[in-house]
Design a protein around this motif. Structure first.
Motif, PDB file in Angstrom:
ATOM      1  N   GLN A 146       0.810  -1.213   0.000  1.00 45.31           N
ATOM      2  CA  GLN A 146       0.000   0.000   0.000  1.00 45.31           C
ATOM      3  C   GLN A 146       0.850   1.273   0.000  1.00 45.31           C
ATOM      4  N   ALA A 147       2.167   1.133   0.165  1.00 45.37           N
ATOM      5  CA  ALA A 147       3.033   2.289   0.299  1.00 45.37           C
ATOM      6  C   ALA A 147       3.248   2.983  -1.039  1.00 45.37           C
ATOM      7  N   VAL A 148       3.639   4.253  -0.959  1.00 50.12           N
ATOM      8  CA  VAL A 148       4.053   5.018  -2.133  1.00 50.12           C
ATOM      9  C   VAL A 148       5.564   5.167  -2.057  1.00 50.12           C
ATOM     10  N   PHE A 149       6.253   4.877  -3.146  1.00 53.16           N
ATOM     11  CA  PHE A 149       7.704   4.777  -3.114  1.00 53.16           C
ATOM     12  C   PHE A 149       8.381   5.924  -3.857  1.00 53.16           C
ATOM     13  N   ASN A 150       9.604   6.187  -3.440  1.00 53.41           N
ATOM     14  CA  ASN A 150      10.490   7.196  -4.015  1.00 53.41           C
ATOM     15  C   ASN A 150      11.819   6.495  -4.265  1.00 53.41           C
ATOM     16  N   ILE A 151      12.313   6.481  -5.505  1.00 52.71           N
ATOM     17  CA  ILE A 151      13.531   5.744  -5.843  1.00 52.71           C
ATOM     18  C   ILE A 151      14.557   6.710  -6.435  1.00 52.71           C
ATOM     19  N   GLY A 152      15.782   6.643  -5.931  1.00 51.40           N
ATOM     20  CA  GLY A 152      16.901   7.377  -6.504  1.00 51.40           C
ATOM     21  C   GLY A 152      17.949   6.399  -6.983  1.00 51.40           C
ATOM     22  N   VAL A 153      18.423   6.556  -8.203  1.00 46.02           N
ATOM     23  CA  VAL A 153      19.425   5.657  -8.781  1.00 46.02           C
ATOM     24  C   VAL A 153      20.632   6.482  -9.208  1.00 46.02           C
ATOM     25  N   ASP A 154      21.820   6.014  -8.816  1.00 47.42           N
ATOM     26  CA  ASP A 154      23.070   6.678  -9.198  1.00 47.42           C
ATOM     27  C   ASP A 154      24.004   5.651  -9.820  1.00 47.42           C
ATOM     28  N   ARG A 159       8.306  -6.353  -9.824  1.00 49.87           N
ATOM     29  CA  ARG A 159       8.704  -5.084 -10.450  1.00 49.87           C
ATOM     30  C   ARG A 159       7.501  -4.244 -10.905  1.00 49.87           C
ATOM     31  N   PRO A 160       6.506  -4.805 -11.621  1.00 51.29           N
ATOM     32  CA  PRO A 160       5.365  -3.977 -12.037  1.00 51.29           C
ATOM     33  C   PRO A 160       4.605  -3.385 -10.855  1.00 51.29           C
ATOM     34  N   ASP A 161       4.485  -4.153  -9.767  1.00 54.80           N
ATOM     35  CA  ASP A 161       3.777  -3.640  -8.596  1.00 54.80           C
ATOM     36  C   ASP A 161       4.537  -2.482  -7.954  1.00 54.80           C
ATOM     37  N   LEU A 162       5.867  -2.604  -7.877  1.00 54.98           N
ATOM     38  CA  LEU A 162       6.655  -1.505  -7.328  1.00 54.98           C
ATOM     39  C   LEU A 162       6.495  -0.251  -8.187  1.00 54.98           C
ATOM     40  N   LEU A 163       6.598  -0.405  -9.494  1.00 52.90           N
ATOM     41  CA  LEU A 163       6.535   0.763 -10.377  1.00 52.90           C
ATOM     42  C   LEU A 163       5.159   1.427 -10.329  1.00 52.90           C
ATOM     43  N   ARG A 164       4.118   0.637 -10.239  1.00 54.73           N
ATOM     44  CA  ARG A 164       2.769   1.226 -10.174  1.00 54.73           C
ATOM     45  C   ARG A 164       2.589   2.050  -8.909  1.00 54.73           C
ATOM     46  N   ARG A 165       3.320   1.711  -7.853  1.00 56.82           N
ATOM     47  CA  ARG A 165       3.193   2.422  -6.584  1.00 56.82           C
ATOM     48  C   ARG A 165       4.330   3.432  -6.359  1.00 56.82           C
ATOM     49  N   THR A 166       5.079   3.721  -7.401  1.00 56.11           N
ATOM     50  CA  THR A 166       6.200   4.650  -7.280  1.00 56.11           C
ATOM     51  C   THR A 166       5.795   6.037  -7.773  1.00 56.11           C
ATOM     52  N   ALA A 167       5.974   7.024  -6.895  1.00 54.26           N
ATOM     53  CA  ALA A 167       5.620   8.400  -7.248  1.00 54.26           C
ATOM     54  C   ALA A 167       6.700   9.058  -8.089  1.00 54.26           C
ATOM     55  N   VAL A 168       7.968   8.718  -7.848  1.00 54.29           N
ATOM     56  CA  VAL A 168       9.053   9.388  -8.562  1.00 54.29           C
ATOM     57  C   VAL A 168      10.283   8.493  -8.606  1.00 54.29           C
ATOM     58  N   ILE A 169      10.921   8.443  -9.777  1.00 50.16           N
ATOM     59  CA  ILE A 169      12.234   7.821  -9.935  1.00 50.16           C
ATOM     60  C   ILE A 169      13.177   8.882 -10.475  1.00 50.16           C
ATOM     61  N   ARG A 214       4.468   8.034 -13.959  1.00 53.83           N
ATOM     62  CA  ARG A 214       5.052   9.366 -14.033  1.00 53.83           C
ATOM     63  C   ARG A 214       6.317   9.356 -14.873  1.00 53.83           C
ATOM     64  N   PRO A 215       6.752  10.516 -15.381  1.00 52.78           N
ATOM     65  CA  PRO A 215       7.979  10.557 -16.179  1.00 52.78           C
ATOM     66  C   PRO A 215       9.214  10.180 -15.358  1.00 52.78           C
ATOM     67  N   LEU A 216      10.176   9.534 -15.986  1.00 54.10           N
ATOM     68  CA  LEU A 216      11.490   9.331 -15.388  1.00 54.10           C
ATOM     69  C   LEU A 216      12.166  10.700 -15.283  1.00 54.10           C
ATOM     70  N   LEU A 217      12.713  11.018 -14.110  1.00 54.82           N
ATOM     71  CA  LEU A 217      13.343  12.305 -13.880  1.00 54.82           C
ATOM     72  C   LEU A 217      14.864  12.156 -13.907  1.00 54.82           C
ATOM     73  N   ILE A 218      15.521  13.002 -14.678  1.00 54.90           N
ATOM     74  CA  ILE A 218      16.961  12.930 -14.869  1.00 54.90           C
ATOM     75  C   ILE A 218      17.639  14.012 -14.032  1.00 54.90           C
ATOM     76  N   VAL A 219      18.708  13.635 -13.374  1.00 50.44           N
ATOM     77  CA  VAL A 219      19.394  14.524 -12.440  1.00 50.44           C
ATOM     78  C   VAL A 219      20.400  15.399 -13.176  1.00 50.44           C
TER      79      VAL A 219
END
Length: 679
Positions: A5-13, A61-71, A242-247
């Motif tokens: 049920q959580a909403v996730f925030n993912i940062g990748v470097d 993976r699909p379940d995580l992405l559906r519940r992800t607000a921002v990557i 949501r769109p993939l966000l580039i740093v």
């Protein structure tokens, strides 16, 4: 909260050896992962990091992405393209009358550095002219443009850059060249020619500066666009809404379609400094050095008064580019740096073993020794518990490589060679740190602050084995080892908001509100209104309420001096009138639009009773004073209030920390181990 049920925030470097991910949910839970970087295609390791994130959270993976607000994704694609010279062959159209004098391609240092990205014979002049005041004196000839383009294409150009004199004042001729090329080579043809106008990249008045930015951006553009769109398409196909966000290196993120390639250069190291700034603010640190030790390099930064020290220009292969970033000093020293011996002296780098084949101890075919091999032979690393047990290390392979490359020429045993390499790494990092402190911008920022009053915020997979000893060597103050240090740049990525910058150059008279009440509403037909409209349009495109975007305007004089800052759009006319700028004085108006995105803070934990944690075991470690048994602590079992005293080892799934003899400290409520000599 249940993960489903959580909403996730993912940062990748993405780093040179490992790609890190930091995952947080809205209930305060955090997860971290590391996967090997795949230099042949960085989207492969990006996708692997997302898959590993799903496994860490316990979702498909699909379940995580559906519940992800921002990557948010910090990519080294642009940096790697510049370092490996793997960009496309460029063609450049410039103003013919000033081709050599203005662009300085032949016989100058700047020209030689520019030639790394564009061959001098791929620069063609065309007849056109715009006055310094912006009047079009001569429009470009369509026939001449098509002939020049055809010639460049026949000589191998795969992307064209157009930079005409005074186009920052009036881009009409540049725009005309772009229209002529696009009309002759429309995008629906296989022979379409990607064309980049310098004024789409920068509105810097200096033509040579603007050209350098446009050329480097063009050189980096194609590979970055191909890779990032591929990564975003994969995410969208498997659930991300949501769109993939580039740093970007200036501390902002934007969707792929609104990202300039040049802005991503060194974005990963910059993200770590921004994360360190958050930590410094949390502790009230006046000034702190930051050091990120990865597999390929060590990147030093500086935080003063809770903010990164910034610079207006970046260095791309020796070429200074007008592009904002944080102050960084990078040296070719990392856990995977190749060791050599030259004239009886141990050298480290600049070559790196990377993720594949990696250091000799990886057992993947690499034969070059690295600091990681030395740390393994010395006992710092547990061969069965590297990366939390996900990779086994081979001490015999490390010892053989060290003996062959270092021991044989210097008459040392494998143990002695490992000790010599570890000491050389400390000396090299300390020298790099002193170089950082000697930079003019750094000296100006810290004033008379001594090294002993500077804290060191240490992070990166290799930072734990190296940086505490470096701090002692350099005479620094306390060392901060954040609990998230193995993936700290990925955490830093997660502190960025969506931001866009908009710029326009014009005479001050167009801003002063001539004929208007300076305290009245903004002129709806004026240049500031055009910038505001563009910002709100892009905010809507990013999925935000455009009225919620924070808009801040700066006004810069022709020499780059900021004459007004922190203005709301309706305040610009009054500010310009108050300053008293001449109506014909050229100014640069810069609008920054910010849309806030969820940002996880530093983790907090309650303190525990007792002064020290129970060690997970002991290990035989070779130190400069000899071999001895030292306690080994599990990082995930350390709690606020636990004390540490060197020599000892602290192990996590992403890094190992060697606390030297004479250094001690404690773990605080953020999970940070704060160490100091003699504490």
């Amino acid at each position: 909260m249940d993960a489903t049920q959580a909403v996730f925030n993912i940062g990748v470097d993405t780093g040179g050896t490992f790609t890190d991910a930091f995952i947080a949910d809205d209930a305060g839970e955090r997860w971290t992962v590391k996967v090997p970087t795949t230099p042949h295609d960085l989207t492969v390791c990006f996708c692997a990091a997302i898959e590993a994130s799903a496994q860490a959270v316990g979702l498909a993976r699909p379940d995580l992405l559906r519940r992800t607000a921002v990557i948010r994704f910090s990519s080294t694609i642009a940096t790697n393209t510049a370092l490996t010279r793997s960009g496309p062959k460029l063609g450049l159209l410039v103003t013919a009358a000033d081709q050599q004098a203005l662009y300085g391609v032949a016989g100058t240092v700047a020209g030689a550095r520019l030639a790394q990205f564009i061959e001098p014979d791929m620069i063609t002049g065309i007849a056109e002219a715009v006055s310094p005041g912006g009047e079009v004196l001569l429009s470009p000839s369509p026939d001449e443009i098509i002939a020049a383009v055809r010639d460049l294409l026949e000589r191998g150009a795969r992307l064209l850059v157009v930079c005409l004199r005074h186009s920052a004042v009036n881009p009409a001729n540049e725009a005309a060249v772009g229209r002529i090329i696009n009309a002759s080579y429309p995008r629906h043809y296989l022979g379409a020619v990607p064309t980049l106008l310098s004024t789409d990249v920068s509105v810097v008045a200096d033509d040579a500066d603007r050209m350098a930015a446009a050329v480097v951006n063009g050189y980096l553009h194609r590979r970055l666009a191909t890779s990032l769109y591929k990564a975003e398409d994969d995410l969208r196909a498997t659930g991300l809404a949501r769109p993939l966000l580039i740093v970007a290196a200036d501390g902002s993120v934007a969707r792929v379609a609104k990202t300039r390639a040049l802005a991503t250069y060194q974005s990963g190291p910059a993200a770590g400094v921004h994360g360190a700034a958050l930590l410094a603010r949390s502790y009230g640190l006046g000034a702190a050095l930051t050091a990120d030790v990865g597999g390929t390099s060590t990147d030093f930064g500086l935080v003063v008064a809770g903010s990164p020290v910034r610079r207006a220009r970046i260095d791309v292969a020796g070429l200074e580019i007008a592009q904002p970033s944080v102050e960084l000093h990078s040296i070719a020293l990392g856990g995977g740096s190749v060791i050599s011996v030259r004239d009886g002296t141990i050298g480290i780098g600049p070559d790196s073993a990377g993720a594949a084949p990696g250091p000799a101890c990886f057992g993947l075919g690499g034969s070059d020794p690295t600091p990681t091999d030395a740390w393994l032979v010395l006992g710092y690393l547990d061969p069965a518990n590297y990366l939390g047990g996900r990779r086994r290390l081979f001490p015999d392979l490390a010892a053989d490589a060290l003996l062959r490359v270092v021991g044989a020429p210097l008459g040392l045993s494998a143990d002695q060679a490992a000790l010599a390499v570890a000491e050389a790494a400390v000396q090299a990092a300390a020298a790099g740190l002193r170089q950082m402190l000697a930079r003019p911008a750094v000296r100006a920022s810290i004033g008379g602050v001594s090294a002993a009053d500077l804290a060191l915020i240490s992070y990166g997979g290799g930072g734990g084995c190296l940086l505490p000893a470096v701090a002692v060597q350099a005479g620094l103050g306390p060392v901060y080892l954040p609990v998230l240090s193995p993936v700290f740049s990925a955490f830093g990525v997660s502190t960025f908001d969506v931001q866009h910058a908009y710029e326009a150059r014009m005479p001050a008279g167009q801003l002063s509100g001539a004929g208007l009440d300076p305290m009245g509403p903004m002129d709806p037909t004026g240049p500031v209104a055009a910038l505001v409209a563009a910002a709100r349009r892009d905010a809507r495109g990013e999925g935000f309420d455009p009225e919620q975007a924070q808009l801040v305007i700066s006004v810069l004089a022709g020499d780059g001096t900021v004459v007004a800052d922190g203005l709301e759009p309706g305040q610009v006319a009054a500010a310009v009138q108050r300053i008293g700028l001449a109506a014909d004085q050229p100014v640069l108006v810069r609008l920054r639009a910010t849309c806030a995105v969820h940002q996880p803070g530093l983790p907090r934990r309650a303190e525990v009773d007792g002064s020290g944690p129970p060690p997970a075991g002991q290990r035989s470690v070779l130190l400069s004073a000899g071999r001895r048994e030292v306690p080994v602590y599990a990082r995930d079992r350390l709690r606020p209030g636990h004390a540490l005293s060197g020599p000892c080892l602290v192990e996590s799934s992403g890094s190992t920390y060697l606390i030297p003899a004479g250094m001690a400290g404690r773990v605080d409520h953020f999970g940070t181990a704060i160490l100091a000599p003699g504490a």
